[in-house]
Motif scaffolding. Structure first.
Motif, PDB file in Angstrom:
ATOM      1  N   TYR A 185      36.931 190.373 116.962  1.00 28.86           N
ATOM      2  CA  TYR A 185      37.106 191.665 116.295  1.00 28.86           C
ATOM      3  C   TYR A 185      37.139 191.538 114.775  1.00 28.86           C
ATOM      4  N   LYS A 213      34.849 197.683 114.042  1.00 30.81           N
ATOM      5  CA  LYS A 213      35.623 196.685 114.786  1.00 30.81           C
ATOM      6  C   LYS A 213      36.973 197.267 115.207  1.00 30.81           C
ATOM      7  N   ARG A 271      36.613 199.196 118.320  1.00 27.46           N
ATOM      8  CA  ARG A 271      36.521 198.319 119.495  1.00 27.46           C
ATOM      9  C   ARG A 271      37.910 197.856 119.942  1.00 27.46           C
TER      10      ARG A 271
END
Length: 424
Positions: free
Chosen positions: A52, A87, A90
């Protein structure tokens, strides 16, 4: 409970990283699952969540090659990082994050994540390690001198004076970033700001931050690292006698006051050892050689155990900063070895170096006064011992895990209380 721990680096970069490592341990010790959010770097400490992490430009390289193209790259990534936002999405899709603890996020992660976290209903606390939010340059230093021209929000002074790296491009970019996030009121979305020192807290209040969001937090340190080292050293072979000396540990930068320190010991019988690297290393080396200063030793970068050994055998430490130092770990580590510190009366240093109790204070930049304080301790071993014992207790009381967890836990409880009030 899962929390997001955010910092631009995930490897040792100085005192800030020391704290991040320790707060990470502290959260896990109390049953939290910590999800780091940082940038990719080959120096990084391993993390199972590195997938990430954010890709980041080397802004030092971009600044070396000043082109319109590089300027656009810096603008696009250092003000709002789309990669960081993607990111973060996510992470939030996969993990139920209860709150985020931010540290140094400008330029690489960027404060744009604050808005996203807020929209997702995630509570935010932010530990202030520097002054970046209220000073585009981040240290209240311009041309090597303390400067507060931007304290009323007039950030254009940064660009006019080329405060950032003496570069118009870097300074203009920092100025734009400051106006961008203040005009958007991004910083108002943070639930609580944790201030290690009372000095940094007061600076943010002076700027106009909400006093109800500003909390004096201190820092924490794994004191067992020092205690275990001391215990191991009892059974270790006796090191060669290098003679009596005093010690400076830290970056070699103009604002750190190292040149003033060298001048203060010049011509005395004080032996000074300096451990660290920085932009001023070459100029300091040349100065020492050209002036034939024989009682100052530049040691360069030293690993933690080497620093511990140097500290253990030093007579006392010195913190001669000439800028608004926040809450330097170099001082607290020295204290934990029962060594006093001669410190500059500036920033958060006097909150650690209490004059005549844990060390001696001098006026920042005052070479003759610094010399006087150094000579006083150098020639009084009984005073060194007395102040050192008091310094150890002071540092232990301030930095032990239990004391800091009580502070952090009280903040977490306030976050829960705020959530309950909002839902009610």
């Amino acid at each position: 409970m899962k929390l997001l721990l955010v910092n631009w680096s995930w490897y040792a970069t100085g005192g800030d990283w020391t704290y991040i490592e320790n707060i990470h341990k502290l959260y896990e010790k109390h049953g939290y699952e910590v999800i780091p959010f940082s940038t990719h770097n080959k120096k990084n400490t391993f993390s199972p969540y590195s997938k990430y992490f954010v890709s980041a430009y080397d802004f030092k390289e971009l600044n070396k090659h000043k082109t319109i193209s590089n300027g656009i790259k810096a603008l696009r990534t250092s003000v709002v990082s789309s990669d960081a936002l993607n990111k973060l999405d996510r992470i939030l899709e996969k993990h139920d994050i209860k709150f985020a603890h931010l540290h140094n996020i400008h330029h690489y992660i960027t404060p744009a994540i604050v808005e996203k976290l807020h929209k997702k209903g995630i509570k935010i606390i932010w530990t202030l390690h520097d002054y970046k939010i209220i000073c585009p340059e981040n240290s209240f230093v311009s041309k090597g001198k303390v400067c507060e021209k931007c304290m009323d929000g007039s950030f254009y002074h940064c660009a006019i004076n080329k405060c950032k790296k003496n570069s118009l491009l870097a300074s203009a970019l920092a100025t734009f970033e400051a106006y961008y996030y203040h005009k958007k009121n991004t910083y108002h979305l943070v639930d609580f700001y944790l201030c290690p020192s009372r000095f940094i807290l007061n600076k943010f209040l002076q700027f106009g931050f909400d006093k109800n969001k500003m909390l004096l937090s201190g820092l924490c340190y794994d004191i067992s690292l020092v205690d275990n080292f001391i215990e191991r050293s009892k059974s270790a072979p006796t090191p060669p006698n290098t003679g009596k000396y005093i010690l400076y540990v830290g970056r070699l930068e103009d604002i750190k006051g190292v040149k003033t320190l060298i001048e203060a010991v010049r011509g005395t019988d004080i032996h000074l050892k300096i451990a660290g690297r920085g932009n001023a290393e070459e100029s300091l080396t040349n100065y020492i050689q050209t002036e034939h200063i024989s009682n100052v030793e530049l040691l360069g970068f030293k690993k933690k155990d080497d620093i511990f050994e140097l500290t253990q055998h030093a007579s006392f430490g010195v913190c001669p900063s000439e800028w608004y130092e926040n809450y330097p770990f170099s001082v607290s580590e020295t204290f934990l070895f029962s060594k006093p510190v001669v410190g500059a009366n500036i920033g958060g240093i006097p909150e650690l170096v209490i004059n005549e109790q844990t060390g001696l204070l001098f006026e920042a930049g005052n070479q003759s006064q610094l010399r006087e304080k150094l000579l006083r301790l150098w020639n009084d071993d009984e005073l060194v011992k007395k102040l050192g014992e008091q310094a150890r207790k002071h540092s232990y009381d301030l930095f032990n895990y239990e004391t800091h967890w009580n502070t952090i836990n009280s903040v977490i409880q306030k976050l829960d209380l705020k959530a309950d009030l909002i839902s009610a």
